[in-house]
Design a protein around this motif. Structure first.
Motif, PDB file in Angstrom:
ATOM      1  N   ILE A 155     -20.287  53.210  83.658  1.00 57.89           N
ATOM      2  CA  ILE A 155     -20.122  51.886  82.780  1.00 57.89           C
ATOM      3  C   ILE A 155     -21.448  51.217  82.688  1.00 57.89           C
ATOM      4  CG2 ILE A 155     -19.147  49.748  82.266  1.00 57.89           C
ATOM      5  CD1 ILE A 155     -16.443  51.168  83.233  1.00 57.89           C
ATOM      6  N   GLN A 159     -18.159  44.241  77.087  1.00 57.63           N
ATOM      7  CA  GLN A 159     -18.508  43.283  76.045  1.00 57.63           C
ATOM      8  C   GLN A 159     -17.129  42.773  75.527  1.00 57.63           C
ATOM      9  OE1 GLN A 159     -20.863  43.904  72.901  1.00 57.63           O
ATOM     10  NE2 GLN A 159     -20.743  41.663  71.909  1.00 57.63           N
ATOM     11  N   THR A 166     -15.092  45.942  74.275  1.00 53.34           N
ATOM     12  CA  THR A 166     -15.796  47.259  74.447  1.00 53.34           C
ATOM     13  C   THR A 166     -16.610  47.776  75.623  1.00 53.34           C
ATOM     14  OG1 THR A 166     -16.365  46.869  71.969  1.00 53.34           O
ATOM     15  CG2 THR A 166     -17.665  48.480  73.165  1.00 53.34           C
ATOM     16  N   VAL A 168     -18.968  50.312  77.152  1.00 59.30           N
ATOM     17  CA  VAL A 168     -20.286  50.894  76.841  1.00 59.30           C
ATOM     18  C   VAL A 168     -20.626  51.696  78.275  1.00 59.30           C
ATOM     19  CG1 VAL A 168     -22.600  50.896  76.167  1.00 59.30           C
ATOM     20  CG2 VAL A 168     -20.924  49.302  75.214  1.00 59.30           C
ATOM     21  N   SER A 169     -20.492  53.177  78.162  1.00 60.59           N
ATOM     22  CA  SER A 169     -21.039  53.920  79.212  1.00 60.59           C
ATOM     23  C   SER A 169     -22.002  54.856  78.968  1.00 60.59           C
ATOM     24  CB  SER A 169     -19.588  54.883  79.763  1.00 60.59           C
ATOM     25  OG  SER A 169     -19.287  55.651  78.946  1.00 60.59           O
ATOM     26  N   ASN A 173     -18.834  55.069  73.847  1.00 64.35           N
ATOM     27  CA  ASN A 173     -18.177  53.580  73.598  1.00 64.35           C
ATOM     28  C   ASN A 173     -16.958  53.397  73.243  1.00 64.35           C
ATOM     29  OD1 ASN A 173     -21.105  53.013  74.122  1.00 64.35           O
ATOM     30  ND2 ASN A 173     -21.665  52.262  72.198  1.00 64.35           N
ATOM     31  N   THR A 175     -13.560  50.529  72.102  1.00 63.41           N
ATOM     32  CA  THR A 175     -13.144  49.411  71.902  1.00 63.41           C
ATOM     33  C   THR A 175     -11.554  49.442  71.724  1.00 63.41           C
ATOM     34  OG1 THR A 175     -15.140  48.875  70.554  1.00 63.41           O
ATOM     35  CG2 THR A 175     -13.128  47.816  70.105  1.00 63.41           C
ATOM     36  N   ASP A 217     -29.606  49.202  78.407  1.00 63.51           N
ATOM     37  CA  ASP A 217     -29.471  50.096  77.631  1.00 63.51           C
ATOM     38  C   ASP A 217     -29.902  49.710  76.188  1.00 63.51           C
ATOM     39  OD1 ASP A 217     -28.364  52.674  76.923  1.00 63.51           O
ATOM     40  OD2 ASP A 217     -26.578  51.176  75.999  1.00 63.51           O
ATOM     41  N   GLN A 219     -30.421  46.919  74.687  1.00 62.76           N
ATOM     42  CA  GLN A 219     -29.716  45.754  74.350  1.00 62.76           C
ATOM     43  C   GLN A 219     -30.222  44.604  75.160  1.00 62.76           C
ATOM     44  OE1 GLN A 219     -27.455  46.047  71.841  1.00 62.76           O
ATOM     45  NE2 GLN A 219     -27.819  48.352  71.721  1.00 62.76           N
TER      46      GLN A 219
END
Length: 239
Positions: A155, A159, A166, A168-169, A173, A175, A217, A219
């Motif tokens: 992971i 978020q 959500t 994110v791995s 992803n 949700t 990542d 981001q």
């Protein structure tokens, strides 16, 4: 919401009755000590939620659920966590409570039902790591009738956005309905840190920090003022 309890142990019945009485939105129609006795009320009344034990006389809760053509939403209650993965096979099962559970955990299950009713989503289900994995190494998440197993060390960040989370791995992803507060307790390993009211990150994946931004990542994730001090305690420069 009209609900019934199918539970053969009196102490467990009393706990559920007490919890239900605390929630104005819930109306308890009947308590049964056997699943077969509940057929009449399901045929003649509108039942929105069943609190269903697994180990019952004559027929198990899981087996009984298979006999229902259009079952209401179901919250399983059991002393055994090993049935949790099997429960994902049933769309009607909204949550899985492992005895003994407190009122806070019960309320979380009820809130999940409210969210599902609001969004009319029965295909989004979430099972907490505390109910499924005692190892603390992975989590199961069911989204769109698919059960995903995610190793916690893969992971990258989590978020939140209103009533959704959500994850994110490295692989995917996902949700689903949940809160970041829950994930703060699930991700209690030293490599996870909340850096914003909407973000928990895995510090092992940090690429760089600039000002109030963490790059992870590819981001840009903002760092909240109240979380900044904890972040820099964990990420110390060598010069």
């Amino acid at each position: 919401m009209n609900c019934i309890i199918i539970e053969d142990e009196v102490p467990a019945q009393e706990v559920l009755i007490g919890y239900i009485e605390k929630i104005p939105e819930l109306k308890l129609l009947k308590v049964y000590n056997s699943a077969l006795k509940a057929n009449t009320v399901l045929q003649n009344e509108t039942v929105d939620v069943i609190f269903l034990d697994i180990n019952l006389p004559n027929i198990s809760g899981m087996s009984y659920l298979k006999t229902l053509k259009n079952p209401p939403m179901v919250i399983m209650t059991t002393a055994y966590s090993n049935y949790a993965v099997e429960s994902f096979e049933y769309d009607a099962i909204i949550d899985y409570l492992v005895k003994p559970f407190n009122f806070e955990r019960f309320l979380k299950a009820i809130n999940k039902i409210e969210l599902i009713k609001q969004d009319k989503v029965l295909d989004v289900q979430y099972q907490s790591i505390n109910d499924i994995s005692k190892t603390g190494e992975f989590v199961f998440i069911k989204v769109d009738k698919t059960l995903h197993k995610i190793s916690l060390n893969t992971i990258i960040y989590v978020q939140s956005d209103r009533n959704y989370v959500t994850v994110v791995s490295k692989a995917l992803n996902l949700t689903f309905i949940d809160s970041l507060k829950n994930w703060t307790s699930y991700l209690n390993q030293s490599n996870f840190l909340q850096i914003h009211r909407s973000f928990i990150i895995n510090i092992n994946y940090i690429e760089k920090l600039t000002g109030n931004l963490v790059y992870i990542d590819k981001q840009k994730i903002p760092v909240g003022k109240t979380y900044k001090e904890d972040l820099f305690k964990r990420v110390k420069p060598i010069n």
